[in-house]
Design a protein around this motif. Sequence first.
Motif, PDB file in Angstrom:
ATOM      1  N   GLY A 187      -5.278   3.168   0.986  1.00  0.00           N
ATOM      2  CA  GLY A 187      -5.002   2.086   0.049  1.00  0.00           C
ATOM      3  C   GLY A 187      -3.676   2.257  -0.655  1.00  0.00           C
ATOM      4  O   GLY A 187      -2.910   1.298  -0.821  1.00  0.00           O
ATOM      5  N   ARG A 188      -3.396   3.473  -1.069  1.00  0.00           N
ATOM      6  CA  ARG A 188      -2.134   3.739  -1.764  1.00  0.00           C
ATOM      7  C   ARG A 188      -0.940   3.546  -0.826  1.00  0.00           C
ATOM      8  O   ARG A 188       0.104   3.028  -1.229  1.00  0.00           O
ATOM      9  CB  ARG A 188      -2.139   5.151  -2.339  1.00  0.00           C
ATOM     10  CG  ARG A 188      -3.122   5.330  -3.498  1.00  0.00           C
ATOM     11  CD  ARG A 188      -2.983   6.680  -4.166  1.00  0.00           C
ATOM     12  NE  ARG A 188      -3.887   6.782  -5.302  1.00  0.00           N
ATOM     13  CZ  ARG A 188      -3.630   7.458  -6.415  1.00  0.00           C
ATOM     14  NH1 ARG A 188      -2.495   8.102  -6.544  1.00  0.00           N
ATOM     15  NH2 ARG A 188      -4.500   7.503  -7.407  1.00  0.00           N
ATOM     16  N   ASN A 189      -1.104   3.972   0.404  1.00  0.00           N
ATOM     17  CA  ASN A 189      -0.013   3.849   1.366  1.00  0.00           C
ATOM     18  C   ASN A 189       0.298   2.382   1.658  1.00  0.00           C
ATOM     19  O   ASN A 189       1.463   1.997   1.800  1.00  0.00           O
ATOM     20  CB  ASN A 189      -0.380   4.566   2.662  1.00  0.00           C
ATOM     21  CG  ASN A 189       0.827   4.843   3.529  1.00  0.00           C
ATOM     22  OD1 ASN A 189       1.593   5.755   3.256  1.00  0.00           O
ATOM     23  ND2 ASN A 189       1.011   4.053   4.575  1.00  0.00           N
ATOM     24  N   LYS A 190      -0.734   1.553   1.744  1.00  0.00           N
ATOM     25  CA  LYS A 190      -0.552   0.121   2.000  1.00  0.00           C
ATOM     26  C   LYS A 190       0.297  -0.518   0.893  1.00  0.00           C
ATOM     27  O   LYS A 190       1.187  -1.330   1.164  1.00  0.00           O
ATOM     28  CB  LYS A 190      -1.912  -0.576   2.096  1.00  0.00           C
ATOM     29  CG  LYS A 190      -1.841  -2.043   2.523  1.00  0.00           C
ATOM     30  CD  LYS A 190      -3.249  -2.588   2.734  1.00  0.00           C
ATOM     31  CE  LYS A 190      -3.199  -4.012   3.287  1.00  0.00           C
ATOM     32  NZ  LYS A 190      -2.588  -4.969   2.336  1.00  0.00           N
ATOM     33  N   PHE A 191       0.028  -0.118  -0.346  1.00  0.00           N
ATOM     34  CA  PHE A 191       0.811  -0.643  -1.462  1.00  0.00           C
ATOM     35  C   PHE A 191       2.285  -0.267  -1.316  1.00  0.00           C
ATOM     36  O   PHE A 191       3.167  -1.111  -1.517  1.00  0.00           O
ATOM     37  CB  PHE A 191       0.272  -0.091  -2.788  1.00  0.00           C
ATOM     38  CG  PHE A 191       1.104  -0.487  -3.985  1.00  0.00           C
ATOM     39  CD1 PHE A 191       0.835  -1.665  -4.664  1.00  0.00           C
ATOM     40  CD2 PHE A 191       2.158   0.307  -4.420  1.00  0.00           C
ATOM     41  CE1 PHE A 191       1.616  -2.051  -5.748  1.00  0.00           C
ATOM     42  CE2 PHE A 191       2.937  -0.060  -5.505  1.00  0.00           C
ATOM     43  CZ  PHE A 191       2.665  -1.247  -6.176  1.00  0.00           C
TER      44      PHE A 191
END
Length: 207
Positions: A187-191
């Motif tokens: 999730g953090r990487n997608k952001f």
Amino acid sequence: MRSMRIEDYITDEISLKLIKKAEEFARNFFEREGTHGFSHVKRVFNLCMHIGKAEGADLEVLALAAFLHDVARPLEDKGIVEDHAKEGAKIAYRFLTSLKYSKVDEVVHAIEAHRFSRPPDPRTLEAKILSDADKLDAIGAIGVARVFMYSGEHGRDIEFSIKHFEEKILKLRYLMYTHTAKKLAEGRNKFVEEFIDRLVREIEGEL
């Protein structure tokens, strides 16, 4: 994930007193805030408790390692020591042995092994979680903020920051050890990917 207090996870009074003592000891090493200030330590603690509970870790060992993992970082930033992980492990060893703590070796190993770019590799669950939490704090919205804080501290431009995202930050999700951290990293990487895409388009003149 809300901000956690030590009391939310550690209920034993003896453990609680020890961890709070370690927190205060660690806080004294940080003269100022920044990309590796004490706010980073508190976020790593927060992540460690979340992951540690999900993964069934020893939360006492993990909490101590989280609060003590970067005590030597200011010394490395000043050029006094070469490797803050190794020096921090030594400081933690002296501190915990002075308190006659019985699981010193577990805490010391986690601190020594938390730096993904240098050996040793983490062997225990607690060491893997600390390494994961430290990496997670470099991804997502907080990771974006930290990259630009670091660039500002060192006089680097936006293009340099983008290169840093591409060469390091966007690769961290592949280096997670625990299942819980891998899910958080996605999730953090997608952001970050979406942010960099928008940033590049704006640099190129998109309105």
